[in-house]
Design a protein around this motif. Structure first.
Motif, short mmCIF file in Angstrom:
data_model
loop_
_atom_site.label_atom_id
_atom_site.label_comp_id
_atom_site.label_asym_id
_atom_site.label_seq_id
_atom_site.Cartn_x
_atom_site.Cartn_y
_atom_site.Cartn_z
N ILE A 112 0.86 -1.18 0.00
CA ILE A 112 0.00 0.00 0.00
C ILE A 112 0.90 1.23 0.00
N GLU A 113 0.60 2.14 -0.90
CA GLU A 113 1.48 3.30 -1.09
C GLU A 113 1.55 4.14 0.19
N GLY A 114 2.76 4.43 0.61
CA GLY A 114 2.98 5.25 1.79
C GLY A 114 3.01 4.49 3.10
N SER A 115 2.69 3.18 3.08
CA SER A 115 2.65 2.43 4.34
C SER A 115 4.01 1.82 4.69
N TRP A 116 4.92 1.77 3.73
CA TRP A 116 6.24 1.19 3.99
C TRP A 116 7.32 2.20 3.64
N ASP A 117 8.31 2.27 4.49
CA ASP A 117 9.48 3.12 4.24
C ASP A 117 10.59 2.21 3.72
N TRP A 118 10.89 2.32 2.40
CA TRP A 118 11.85 1.40 1.77
C TRP A 118 13.28 1.69 2.18
N ASP A 119 13.52 2.80 2.86
CA ASP A 119 14.87 3.10 3.36
C ASP A 119 15.08 2.54 4.76
N ASN A 120 14.01 2.13 5.41
CA ASN A 120 14.09 1.56 6.76
C ASN A 120 14.31 0.05 6.63
N SER A 121 15.46 -0.42 7.06
CA SER A 121 15.82 -1.84 6.87
C SER A 121 14.90 -2.78 7.66
N SER A 122 14.42 -2.36 8.84
CA SER A 122 13.55 -3.25 9.62
C SER A 122 12.20 -3.43 8.93
N GLN A 123 11.68 -2.35 8.33
CA GLN A 123 10.41 -2.46 7.60
C GLN A 123 10.58 -3.31 6.33
N VAL A 124 11.70 -3.16 5.66
CA VAL A 124 11.98 -3.98 4.47
C VAL A 124 12.08 -5.45 4.87
N SER A 125 12.74 -5.71 5.99
CA SER A 125 12.87 -7.08 6.48
C SER A 125 11.50 -7.67 6.83
N GLN A 126 10.64 -6.84 7.46
CA GLN A 126 9.29 -7.31 7.81
C GLN A 126 8.47 -7.60 6.55
N PHE A 127 8.57 -6.72 5.55
CA PHE A 127 7.84 -6.93 4.30
C PHE A 127 8.36 -8.16 3.57
N THR A 128 9.68 -8.39 3.62
CA THR A 128 10.28 -9.57 2.99
C THR A 128 9.74 -10.85 3.64
N THR A 129 9.63 -10.86 4.96
CA THR A 129 9.08 -12.03 5.67
C THR A 129 7.64 -12.28 5.26
N ARG A 130 6.86 -11.21 5.18
CA ARG A 130 5.45 -11.36 4.77
C ARG A 130 5.33 -11.89 3.35
N LEU A 131 6.18 -11.40 2.46
CA LEU A 131 6.17 -11.90 1.07
C LEU A 131 6.52 -13.39 1.02
N ASN A 132 7.52 -13.78 1.79
CA ASN A 132 7.93 -15.19 1.82
C ASN A 132 6.80 -16.07 2.34
N ASN A 133 6.12 -15.60 3.41
CA ASN A 133 5.01 -16.38 3.96
C ASN A 133 3.85 -16.48 2.96
N ALA A 134 3.57 -15.37 2.27
CA ALA A 134 2.48 -15.37 1.28
C ALA A 134 2.82 -16.30 0.12
N LYS A 135 4.07 -16.27 -0.30
CA LYS A 135 4.52 -17.16 -1.40
C LYS A 135 4.38 -18.63 -1.00
N ASN A 136 4.81 -18.97 0.20
CA ASN A 136 4.73 -20.37 0.65
C ASN A 136 3.28 -20.81 0.84
N SER A 137 2.42 -19.91 1.32
CA SER A 137 1.00 -20.26 1.49
C SER A 137 0.33 -20.51 0.15
N ALA A 138 0.61 -19.64 -0.83
CA ALA A 138 0.01 -19.82 -2.16
C ALA A 138 0.47 -21.13 -2.78
#
Length: 200
Positions: A112-138
């Motif tokens: 969602i636009e504006g909900s993630w700060d791509w310069d913040n490494s912890s938020q990028v790491s959290q989004f990466t984990t969510r993507l991995n979980n979504a990929k494995n679930s699908a």
């Protein structure tokens, strides 16, 4: 005149006698031959359903099951395709976020636009984990739907085989249920019990 009547009587008698004799002979020659009853083969029903799902049900004259079978396969095919599309989407986004190429950023389309700060490494790491979980679930749901459709295919074959075995089964009114006291044997000892017999 009297001779004429006797002659006519004898002629009619002989003609009637011969006609009745010919009738008896004709009936004796035309004994109906019963055609042997065509055997309904469970083997054929099994092969037909294995080659083309629903064909065994048509062979068993259970036409109402054919739309259910093809409706089930359409539903499973839709679920497999839906989950596979999401798996491909999440897999591409996950590979884009974990690589070091700044030009591959398809993962931003999922956020969602504006909900993630791509310069913040912890938020990028959290989004990466969510993507991995979504990929494995699908992928897991897609694989489960493939297994379920294979089980549905096997169920189609089993249904056709069982129906073929019961095709000539006599469902009459002579159903009896009898129960009487009787001995039950356990470890060589007779114990009191009830003997139940069902005849159909």
């Amino acid at each position: 005149m009297r001779h004429l009547r006797i002659s006519v009587f004898i002629i009619l008698f002989l003609a009637t006698g011969f006609c009745s004799f010919a009738q008896v002979e004709f009936e004796a020659d035309t004994i109906p031959v019963q055609q042997p009853e065509k055997e309904h083969s469970p083997r054929k029903a099994t092969i037909y359903s294995a080659v083309l799902p629903g064909l065994g049900q048509i062979y068993n004259k259970k036409y109402w099951k054919v739309p259910l079978i093809y409706g089930g396969f359409i539903g499973f095919g839709y679920a497999i395709n839906w989950n596979n599309n999401y798996y491909v989407l999440y897999k591409q986004a996950y590979s884009d976020i974990v690589d070091d190429d700044p030009n591959t950023n398809s993962f931003k389309d999922l956020a969602i636009e504006g909900s993630w700060d791509w310069d913040n490494s912890s938020q990028v790491s959290q989004f990466t984990t969510r993507l991995n979980n979504a990929k494995n679930s699908a992928r897991r749901y897609r694989d489960l739907m493939i297994i379920a459709s294979a089980a549905f295919y096997a169920l189609n074959i089993i249904d056709a085989t069982v129906d073929a075995h019961f095709f000539n089964f006599d469902i009459g009114d002579d159903l009896t249920f009898n129960w009487t006291p009787g001995p039950m044997y356990c470890s060589g000892k007779a114990l009191p019990g009830i003997n139940i017999q069902i005849r159909f």
